[in-house]
Write an enzyme that holds these catalytic residues in place. Structure first.
Site, PDB file in Angstrom:
ATOM      1  N   GLY A   1     -39.535   8.464  48.714  1.00 17.78           N
ATOM      2  CA  GLY A   1     -40.667   8.462  49.641  1.00 17.78           C
ATOM      3  C   GLY A   1     -40.255   8.217  51.075  1.00 17.78           C
ATOM      4  O   GLY A   1     -40.815   8.799  52.005  1.00 17.78           O
ATOM      5  N   ASP A   2     -39.257   7.376  51.270  1.00 20.38           N
ATOM      6  CA  ASP A   2     -38.739   7.109  52.609  1.00 20.38           C
ATOM      7  C   ASP A   2     -38.230   8.397  53.241  1.00 20.38           C
ATOM      8  O   ASP A   2     -38.535   8.712  54.399  1.00 20.38           O
ATOM      9  CB  ASP A   2     -37.620   6.064  52.522  1.00 20.38           C
ATOM     10  CG  ASP A   2     -36.988   5.778  53.864  1.00 20.38           C
ATOM     11  OD1 ASP A   2     -37.715   5.433  54.812  1.00 20.38           O
ATOM     12  OD2 ASP A   2     -35.746   5.896  53.970  1.00 20.38           O
ATOM     13  N   GLY A   3     -37.487   9.176  52.479  1.00 23.43           N
ATOM     14  CA  GLY A   3     -36.946  10.445  52.988  1.00 23.43           C
ATOM     15  C   GLY A   3     -38.022  11.476  53.246  1.00 23.43           C
ATOM     16  O   GLY A   3     -38.002  12.173  54.259  1.00 23.43           O
TER      17      GLY A   3
END
Length: 137
Positions: free
Chosen positions: A25-27
């Site tokens: 999700g961060d990416g």
């Protein structure tokens, strides 16, 4: 060339460690923000784009986003978010408040989950709401 890896079923994605969901999700979120910023600021140099991106992707901003949209999440999305928020991470970045970092991890887990199950409608909702919320703050 296919840019996406395989699509997970909701059951498969639920079985993943919430920190794995947050990792992805961060990416996904960072790529969305970078694309948004470049698309709206083609005259800015890379350093200025990076500085602007930080305001969107840091823990404080993500914490504010999830707090603002929490009431609009489905039961399943709320479950995934809370799993991410409550996951015990080995480290917390020096520049982040622990509580904000946990909320941000929950936000990232939700984004990763929605991406993996290919729920474009809800992922678009969360990502576009994030722009509105950060822009207001």
């Amino acid at each position: 060339m296919e840019l996406r890896t395989r699509i997970f079923t909701p059951e498969e994605a639920r079985r993943l460690n919430p920190l794995q969901l947050a990792f992805l999700g961060d990416g996904v979120y960072e790529l969305f923000i970078r694309g948004y910023l470049l698309g709206n600021n083609t005259a800015l140099n890379v350093h200025k784009l990076h500085k602007e991106a930080i305001t969107y992707v840091k823990a404080h901003g993500q914490s504010e986003i999830i707090k603002a949209i929490e009431k609009e999440l489905t039961e399943e999305e709320l479950y995934i978010y809370k799993r991410g928020r409550n996951a015990k991470s080995a480290t917390v970045p020096k520049n982040a408040d622990v509580t904000e970092y946990r909320f941000a991890t929950g936000f990232e887990a939700l984004v990763g989950y929605l991406y993996l199950i290919d729920n474009e409608e809800r992922l678009s909702f969360v990502l576009n709401k994030s722009l509105d919320i950060i822009s207001r703050n």
